[in-house]
Design an enzyme around this catalytic site. Structure first.
Site, short mmCIF file in Angstrom:
data_model
loop_
_atom_site.label_atom_id
_atom_site.label_comp_id
_atom_site.label_asym_id
_atom_site.label_seq_id
_atom_site.Cartn_x
_atom_site.Cartn_y
_atom_site.Cartn_z
N SER A 143 -46.65 -85.26 -6.76
CA SER A 143 -47.25 -86.66 -6.93
C SER A 143 -48.77 -86.75 -7.61
CB SER A 143 -47.37 -87.38 -5.41
OG SER A 143 -48.57 -86.65 -4.74
N LYS A 179 -53.24 -88.92 -3.10
CA LYS A 179 -53.18 -90.00 -4.13
C LYS A 179 -54.34 -90.34 -4.60
CE LYS A 179 -48.79 -91.84 -3.31
NZ LYS A 179 -48.63 -90.43 -3.05
#
Lengths: 219, 219
Positions: A143, A179
DNA sequence: CTTGACAGTGAACAAAGTTTCATCGAACAT
DNA sequence: ATGTTCGATGAAACTTTGTTCACTGTCAAG
């Protein structure tokens, strides 16, 4: 393994912090003074208990001579070693628990699979100490691949208030992921750094585990 | 700073290695036995000298209580801390000198700008110890950008015989750079992992400083 | 030749530090 | 009720350890 009583843990903690700060162990009388015992024997008993329970190894007869048993360290984040130079120039060596994963809300120390130790200065700026709640996290998935954080890397996470652009460890759908934090006006989002995952996640304060400060990768 | 005599260095080395192995300092009589002095006073004198010269700090009256002075550590690669568990399960914590650059042939320890310490196991495989000649190198430039090693990263270099595909620290035109080692038949090349630098460098054994094993990056 | 720094012996001392013994109260399970 | 464990006291015994004193030899510089 039998667990420590509160006082025993306090004594062991004091001993460890004494080693951290002074680089040598406290004597029984040092501990006695610290805890305001009227007798050295109070300390002696606790040390015996700690040894019997396997948290500490004593060297009989020798002064200020102990070994700690790493496997028995319950809160790994307290395992701190420090080199002290003259004056204020302390050179902190902080060891950081390495998590396999992060569970609900707080790091699950029972899952820790090791310890990652690093000297502060080279890894982050200035002589700031790494907060004791820091932990390391093995990265799974891709990610953050566009931020140069790849599967198998180890990320060092520190608590704190993340700013816009910081990479944070966040709890999404029960799983911890890395993130990037995006603040747009009054709104805050989490964004994966992978162009194949274009979604923006809404954020509540509570899901933020901490801020990623360093990446370690074995070649 | 005044420098140590051979014997003083030997004693200080023994003391440090004793701390490494046992996690507590040796007593004066321990040192006496080790060096087969007939009198404790021989040791006492050396310790006084070491303190006067600034290599060691003693705590008067306290047993087995010293502080080392990091700035005075001459060979940083010997600064090793180890946690010992029960039995054979030692948990080594090796500290690694951090080089600003590498000079001719050998790491120039005088340029060291700090120490990078890491616990072995989480960073590399198994319980292998990091060789004492390891050092860390701050990466300048973008020659390995395609291998995900970027400007400002810190690379941990270990000595050894590099295999095909290993990333090595190599001395090219008087400068140390990171390159990937390519063995093609009987020929060996060094290759920059950056498509803008397509050159292959011929290699002689001597230019290889070591093999890159880990990358550390601050975010 | 002498002075001074360095390295060491040998013995003794005193402080620091660990360990043991006898005893006590509280909490707690049998 | 009663034994047991835990935490603590107080004093004393004892060992370890750092420190000091007096003295010896070596080696190099002045």
């Amino acid at each position: 393994m039998e667990s420590m009583t509160k006082k025993q843990k306090a004594i062991l903690d004091y001993m460890k912090s004494h080693v951290s700060q002074h680089s040598y162990w406290p004597s029984i009388r040092d501990i006695q003074a610290k805890f305001r015992f009227a007798s050295t024997n109070a300390v002696f008993g606790h040390l015996q208990a700690l040894e019997r329970k396997g948290f500490l190894q004593r060297i009989p007869g020798a002064a200020r001579a102990y070994k700690i048993v790493p496997e028995a360290v319950e809160d790994l984040s307290e395992m701190v070693i420090r080199y002290e130079g003259p004056g204020e120039e302390a050179v902190p060596l902080t060891s950081i628990p390495l998590m396999g994963s992060i569970a609900a809300g707080f790091p699950d120390y029972t899952e820790s699979s090791g310890v990652l130790a690093s000297m502060q200065a080279p890894l982050t700026e200035g002589s700031r100490r790494r907060p004791p709640q820091s932990f390391a996290l093995r990265v799974r998935g891709d990610s953050m691949i566009d931020a140069n954080i790849n599967d198998g890397d180890t990320v060092i996470i520190e608590p704190g208030s993340p700013k816009h652009g910081d990479i944070v460890a966040a709890l999404i759908d029960g799983e911890t992921t890395l993130k990037r934090l995006i603040k747009q006006g009054s709104k805050t989002y989490l964004k994966a750094e992978n162009k194949n995952y274009p979604e923006l996640y809404p954020v509540t304060e509570l899901v933020i585990q901490g801020i990623a400060k360093s990446v370690v990768r074995s070649i």
